[in-house]
Design a protein around this motif. Structure first.
Motif, short mmCIF file in Angstrom:
data_model
loop_
_atom_site.label_atom_id
_atom_site.label_comp_id
_atom_site.label_asym_id
_atom_site.label_seq_id
_atom_site.Cartn_x
_atom_site.Cartn_y
_atom_site.Cartn_z
N ARG A 48 98.30 -15.03 -33.00
CA ARG A 48 99.20 -14.75 -34.12
C ARG A 48 98.41 -14.50 -35.40
O ARG A 48 98.74 -13.60 -36.18
CB ARG A 48 100.19 -15.89 -34.30
N LEU A 49 97.37 -15.30 -35.64
CA LEU A 49 96.53 -15.09 -36.83
C LEU A 49 95.89 -13.70 -36.79
O LEU A 49 95.84 -13.00 -37.81
CB LEU A 49 95.44 -16.16 -36.91
N GLU A 50 95.40 -13.32 -35.62
CA GLU A 50 94.76 -12.00 -35.50
C GLU A 50 95.77 -10.88 -35.68
O GLU A 50 95.45 -9.84 -36.27
CB GLU A 50 94.01 -11.91 -34.18
N ARG A 51 96.99 -11.06 -35.18
CA ARG A 51 98.03 -10.04 -35.40
C ARG A 51 98.35 -9.92 -36.88
O ARG A 51 98.51 -8.82 -37.40
CB ARG A 51 99.29 -10.36 -34.59
N LEU A 52 98.48 -11.06 -37.57
CA LEU A 52 98.72 -11.03 -39.02
C LEU A 52 97.58 -10.32 -39.74
O LEU A 52 97.81 -9.52 -40.64
CB LEU A 52 98.85 -12.46 -39.57
N GLU A 53 96.37 -10.64 -39.32
CA GLU A 53 95.18 -10.06 -39.94
C GLU A 53 95.16 -8.54 -39.78
O GLU A 53 94.79 -7.82 -40.69
CB GLU A 53 93.95 -10.68 -39.28
N SER A 57 97.82 -6.58 -39.10
CA SER A 57 99.10 -5.91 -39.33
C SER A 57 99.24 -5.31 -40.72
O SER A 57 100.12 -4.49 -40.94
CB SER A 57 100.26 -6.87 -39.07
N THR A 58 98.42 -5.72 -41.66
CA THR A 58 98.59 -5.19 -43.01
C THR A 58 97.47 -4.22 -43.35
O THR A 58 96.33 -4.41 -42.98
CB THR A 58 98.61 -6.33 -44.05
N SER A 59 97.84 -3.21 -44.08
CA SER A 59 96.84 -2.21 -44.45
C SER A 59 95.91 -2.70 -45.54
O SER A 59 94.86 -2.11 -45.77
CB SER A 59 97.55 -0.92 -44.90
N SER A 60 96.28 -3.78 -46.21
CA SER A 60 95.44 -4.28 -47.30
C SER A 60 94.31 -5.16 -46.81
O SER A 60 93.67 -5.84 -47.60
CB SER A 60 96.30 -5.06 -48.30
N GLY A 61 94.09 -5.20 -45.50
CA GLY A 61 92.97 -5.95 -44.98
C GLY A 61 93.34 -7.28 -44.37
O GLY A 61 92.49 -8.05 -43.98
N GLY A 62 94.61 -7.56 -44.25
CA GLY A 62 95.00 -8.78 -43.56
C GLY A 62 95.73 -9.77 -44.44
O GLY A 62 95.70 -9.69 -45.66
N LEU A 63 96.36 -10.68 -43.81
CA LEU A 63 97.15 -11.70 -44.48
C LEU A 63 96.72 -13.03 -43.92
O LEU A 63 96.62 -13.21 -42.72
CB LEU A 63 98.63 -11.44 -44.18
N ASP A 64 96.46 -13.97 -44.78
CA ASP A 64 96.03 -15.29 -44.34
C ASP A 64 97.25 -16.18 -44.18
O ASP A 64 98.21 -16.08 -44.92
CB ASP A 64 95.07 -15.89 -45.37
N SER A 65 97.19 -17.02 -43.19
CA SER A 65 98.24 -18.02 -43.01
C SER A 65 97.56 -19.38 -42.93
O SER A 65 97.20 -19.84 -41.85
CB SER A 65 99.03 -17.73 -41.74
N PRO A 66 97.38 -20.03 -44.08
CA PRO A 66 96.67 -21.32 -44.10
C PRO A 66 97.33 -22.37 -43.23
O PRO A 66 96.65 -23.17 -42.59
CB PRO A 66 96.68 -21.72 -45.57
N GLU A 67 98.67 -22.39 -43.21
CA GLU A 67 99.37 -23.39 -42.41
C GLU A 67 99.07 -23.21 -40.92
O GLU A 67 98.77 -24.17 -40.22
CB GLU A 67 100.88 -23.33 -42.64
N LEU A 68 99.17 -21.98 -40.47
CA LEU A 68 98.93 -21.70 -39.05
C LEU A 68 97.48 -21.98 -38.68
O LEU A 68 97.20 -22.59 -37.64
CB LEU A 68 99.30 -20.25 -38.72
N SER A 69 96.55 -21.56 -39.53
CA SER A 69 95.14 -21.81 -39.21
C SER A 69 94.84 -23.30 -39.20
O SER A 69 94.05 -23.78 -38.38
CB SER A 69 94.21 -21.06 -40.17
N PHE A 70 95.51 -24.08 -40.07
CA PHE A 70 95.34 -25.53 -40.07
C PHE A 70 95.84 -26.14 -38.76
O PHE A 70 95.19 -27.00 -38.17
CB PHE A 70 96.06 -26.16 -41.27
N VAL A 71 97.02 -25.69 -38.30
CA VAL A 71 97.59 -26.21 -37.05
C VAL A 71 96.68 -25.88 -35.87
O VAL A 71 96.45 -26.73 -35.01
CB VAL A 71 99.02 -25.64 -36.83
N VAL A 72 96.18 -24.66 -35.84
CA VAL A 72 95.29 -24.25 -34.74
C VAL A 72 94.02 -25.11 -34.74
O VAL A 72 93.59 -25.60 -33.69
CB VAL A 72 94.94 -22.75 -34.82
N LYS A 73 93.45 -25.29 -35.92
CA LYS A 73 92.24 -26.12 -36.02
C LYS A 73 92.51 -27.55 -35.56
O LYS A 73 91.70 -28.14 -34.84
CB LYS A 73 91.73 -26.10 -37.47
N LYS A 74 93.65 -28.08 -35.95
CA LYS A 74 94.04 -29.44 -35.54
C LYS A 74 94.22 -29.51 -34.02
O LYS A 74 93.78 -30.47 -33.39
CB LYS A 74 95.32 -29.83 -36.27
#
Length: 129
Positions: free
Chosen positions: A28-33, A35-52
């Protein structure tokens, strides 16, 4: 074969579920990254959950590593050793994927900051002319 979190089999099933959730999160993070033409969108909450989730899997691997050694029958002990190794390898691979995601995100943020500074200097120059 009891441990702090249940039987070896129960801990293994929990670890596999967390691995699947972490893998889904990275995808999902990679799809978000991408999906946008501006170089990607960060999702801090999702990346935190994945890391956890990955950290939890690694902790469960330590528990399983202790438990498989107490299995009496050698064939089952060997099977559990290999299962635990595979879970640990998969968690390590997911951790590397997440680390690469974080590195790309940091690079994009730095590039955006450099562009903003350059644009600011260009505007200041144009205003002073």
């Amino acid at each position: 074969m009891e441990g702090g979190g249940g039987t070896l089999s129960e801990i293994y099933q929990s670890a596999k579920k967390l691995l699947m959730r972490a893998q889904d999160g990275i995808e999902r993070l990679e799809r978000l990254e991408n999906s946008t033409s501006s170089g990607g969108l960060d999702s801090p909450e999702l990346s935190f959950v994945v890391k956890k989730d990955i950290s939890q899997v690694l902790s469960l691997c330590a528990d399983m590593d202790r438990l498989w050694r107490s299995v009496q029958a050698k064939p089952q002990r060997d099977l559990w050793r290999r299962k635990v190794e595979l879970v640990a390898e998969e968690a390590g691979s997911l951790k590397e994927s997440l680390d690469r995601y974080f590195a790309r995100n940091q690079r994009r943020m730095k590039e955006a900051q450099e562009r903003a500074e350059l644009l600011g200097r260009a505007v200041c120059f144009l205003l002073s002319v």
